[in-house]
Motif scaffolding. Sequence first.
Motif, PDB file in Angstrom:
ATOM      1  N   ARG A   1       5.910 -18.384 -22.403  1.00 23.01           N
ATOM      2  CA  ARG A   1       6.908 -18.161 -23.018  1.00 23.01           C
ATOM      3  C   ARG A   1       7.967 -19.514 -22.730  1.00 23.01           C
ATOM      4  O   ARG A   1       8.234 -19.806 -21.294  1.00 23.01           O
ATOM      5  CB  ARG A   1       7.953 -17.075 -22.625  1.00 23.01           C
TER       6      ARG A   1
ATOM      7  N   PHE B   1      10.990 -16.446 -26.418  1.00 22.68           N
ATOM      8  CA  PHE B   1      11.765 -15.796 -25.563  1.00 22.68           C
ATOM      9  C   PHE B   1      11.910 -14.273 -25.563  1.00 22.68           C
ATOM     10  O   PHE B   1      11.408 -13.599 -26.558  1.00 22.68           O
ATOM     11  CB  PHE B   1      13.063 -16.158 -25.810  1.00 22.68           C
ATOM     12  N   LEU B   2      12.143 -13.802 -24.644  1.00 21.07           N
ATOM     13  CA  LEU B   2      12.536 -12.126 -24.690  1.00 21.07           C
ATOM     14  C   LEU B   2      13.789 -11.966 -25.498  1.00 21.07           C
ATOM     15  O   LEU B   2      14.881 -12.689 -25.369  1.00 21.07           O
ATOM     16  CB  LEU B   2      12.537 -11.386 -23.297  1.00 21.07           C
TER      17      LEU B   2
ATOM     18  N   VAL C   1      15.191  -6.791 -22.737  1.00 22.45           N
ATOM     19  CA  VAL C   1      15.602  -6.801 -21.483  1.00 22.45           C
ATOM     20  C   VAL C   1      16.746  -5.585 -21.130  1.00 22.45           C
ATOM     21  O   VAL C   1      16.503  -5.281 -20.060  1.00 22.45           O
ATOM     22  CB  VAL C   1      16.217  -8.174 -21.145  1.00 22.45           C
TER      23      VAL C   1
ATOM     24  N   TRP D   1       8.628 -11.797 -17.239  1.00 20.02           N
ATOM     25  CA  TRP D   1       8.626 -12.804 -18.380  1.00 20.02           C
ATOM     26  C   TRP D   1       7.641 -13.182 -19.169  1.00 20.02           C
ATOM     27  O   TRP D   1       7.631 -13.082 -20.436  1.00 20.02           O
ATOM     28  CB  TRP D   1       9.450 -14.138 -17.627  1.00 20.02           C
ATOM     29  N   ASN D   2       6.417 -13.411 -18.521  1.00 16.85           N
ATOM     30  CA  ASN D   2       5.355 -13.802 -19.257  1.00 16.85           C
ATOM     31  C   ASN D   2       4.312 -12.449 -19.721  1.00 16.85           C
ATOM     32  O   ASN D   2       3.341 -12.901 -20.188  1.00 16.85           O
ATOM     33  CB  ASN D   2       4.709 -14.828 -18.629  1.00 16.85           C
TER      34      ASN D   2
ATOM     35  N   ASN E   1      16.654 -17.467 -22.894  1.00 20.97           N
ATOM     36  CA  ASN E   1      15.769 -18.340 -22.144  1.00 20.97           C
ATOM     37  C   ASN E   1      15.454 -17.618 -20.889  1.00 20.97           C
ATOM     38  O   ASN E   1      16.222 -16.667 -20.302  1.00 20.97           O
ATOM     39  CB  ASN E   1      16.109 -19.613 -21.966  1.00 20.97           C
ATOM     40  N   LYS E   2      14.499 -18.322 -20.084  1.00 21.41           N
ATOM     41  CA  LYS E   2      14.127 -17.744 -18.764  1.00 21.41           C
ATOM     42  C   LYS E   2      15.315 -17.889 -17.532  1.00 21.41           C
ATOM     43  O   LYS E   2      15.474 -16.827 -16.898  1.00 21.41           O
ATOM     44  CB  LYS E   2      12.835 -18.337 -18.100  1.00 21.41           C
TER      45      LYS E   2
ATOM     46  N   TYR F   1      17.281 -14.677 -18.291  1.00 24.88           N
ATOM     47  CA  TYR F   1      16.682 -13.634 -18.004  1.00 24.88           C
ATOM     48  C   TYR F   1      16.634 -13.471 -16.348  1.00 24.88           C
ATOM     49  O   TYR F   1      16.685 -12.350 -15.973  1.00 24.88           O
ATOM     50  CB  TYR F   1      15.211 -13.782 -18.564  1.00 24.88           C
ATOM     51  N   ASP F   2      16.120 -14.699 -15.746  1.00 22.51           N
ATOM     52  CA  ASP F   2      15.926 -14.506 -14.216  1.00 22.51           C
ATOM     53  C   ASP F   2      17.541 -13.949 -13.349  1.00 22.51           C
ATOM     54  O   ASP F   2      17.309 -13.279 -12.686  1.00 22.51           O
ATOM     55  CB  ASP F   2      15.771 -15.660 -13.740  1.00 22.51           C
TER      56      ASP F   2
ATOM     57  N   THR G   1      17.678 -10.178 -14.418  1.00 18.13           N
ATOM     58  CA  THR G   1      16.809  -9.385 -13.627  1.00 18.13           C
ATOM     59  C   THR G   1      16.999  -9.372 -11.991  1.00 18.13           C
ATOM     60  O   THR G   1      16.954  -8.333 -11.460  1.00 18.13           O
ATOM     61  CB  THR G   1      15.443  -9.617 -14.050  1.00 18.13           C
TER      62      THR G   1
END
Length: 461
Positions: free
Chosen positions: A98, A118-119, A124, A135-136, A213-214, A217-218, A221
């Motif tokens: 991703r 992306f998610l 999410v 993520w992946n 994007n990650k 997301y990071d 989470t």
Amino acid sequence: MQRPDFSRNNNRGVLSTIFVGLALSLASATAALAQSSAPSTPKSPPVPSFPCGGLNPIGVELKPIPKLSNGEFTNPGADCAMWQTFIYLNWPAKSGQRGIPDTSALFGAPGTTVWESFLTEEQVFLPNGAQPQPWNNQVVNATLPKEVASEFAAGSMRMLTRTAKVSPTVAKLQATLKARKSPNIPLDEITQADGNILYDQQKNPVYYDVAMNKTQYDYITQNSLYNATTQATFAKTTNIILPSGSIEVKAAWKVLTPVEASSGRFHLAKGYVPGSADGKAVTIGLVGFHIFASGGKQNAGLWSTFYQVDNAPLMGATGKQAYSFNNPTSKTPVNTKGTNPTQVVQVFPDDVNAAKINAQAQKIITQGYAKSPWQYYAMVDTQWSKTVLNLSTPIPQTVPLSAGKPGDISTNTLINPVLETFMQTKGNSCMGCHAFATTAQKASKTATGFSFMFGSAQAPK
């Protein structure tokens, strides 16, 4: 103001402005330009690159935009940075990773793009504040048919929540959406920001897609901000501020006619209508694209919006071409709620600086790949704050957030005709709207750093 001419492939003079490289850094841009006359045999297709505006010329990088700094930007520089980001986000994605561009692919080659991998917001912010997938991981939705479930998990299939053949009333549609319980349908909002629906000339609704994007997301989470209860506790002691490098995108899709689908003028994707009688995917085309690139604690970030050039004419234009959202012979009042099809015009012209960079970008895109559909997309403008902000204090920050004193925002009007069709009035803008984004708590006034995503969090039951 004239739109860039996307019907010609005029590369005269472009070679003097192009330099080749994969993931060029700002520091190496000047050296790369100086060496542009040297022979080169890259192993992978060259990344479209161009210097434009700002105190530091920015070359296209296949990664999120460079470090944001208010003092380093001018309007042309901000526009250039967001064109760079648009190219990165819409580059073909590497399979199974991703957010990673496939540097062996051409810009405009068919397939899933970086941002489509992306998610989504719905993947999410799950029901009952459940923890989202890694993520992946490609989590397959068991409620979907097997033949589309894996494509949806990978981002190569977009979910549509209604058929394109018949347009039900707004009330019926809203009731249907409220009754939905499936958490993994990213296109379950087909109402615009003001609660109205846009219909194309075939009387089909436009669908919207929101993803992150990650980096974003990071942050969500790691701080358990997908849980409304945890989110509220967090916001009591720490302001919710997306870290620099976070990217949110909102896309607008239309169901394409066979002629549109074969025209080569749209980025294509597959869309699936859950519960449809034929159970088949339809071909959809990207018609609008918002980008929010967060600037972190000291910056309101960059806000940019793009459109497909066949969407609608500029207000007062006399063009007779076939538009996706406008019939030149129609007597229907323009930009009117409740009409089907909707007669759309673009009220405000593209910014002068953005228009120049649009033309430059189009030339470079076609030089890299003459058949790239991205040559038929353009930027309206980029919005940014000229002042340095401090979003970390006081705690909690309350809405509306401010980008500084009046006049400190680069423009106070930024509207996309297919994302905010019915809101095209002076003073409406991305930042002006997102300044009111709050936490998920009922009647909350606690700000969430310009991102509406956090309002989707649910509490455990």
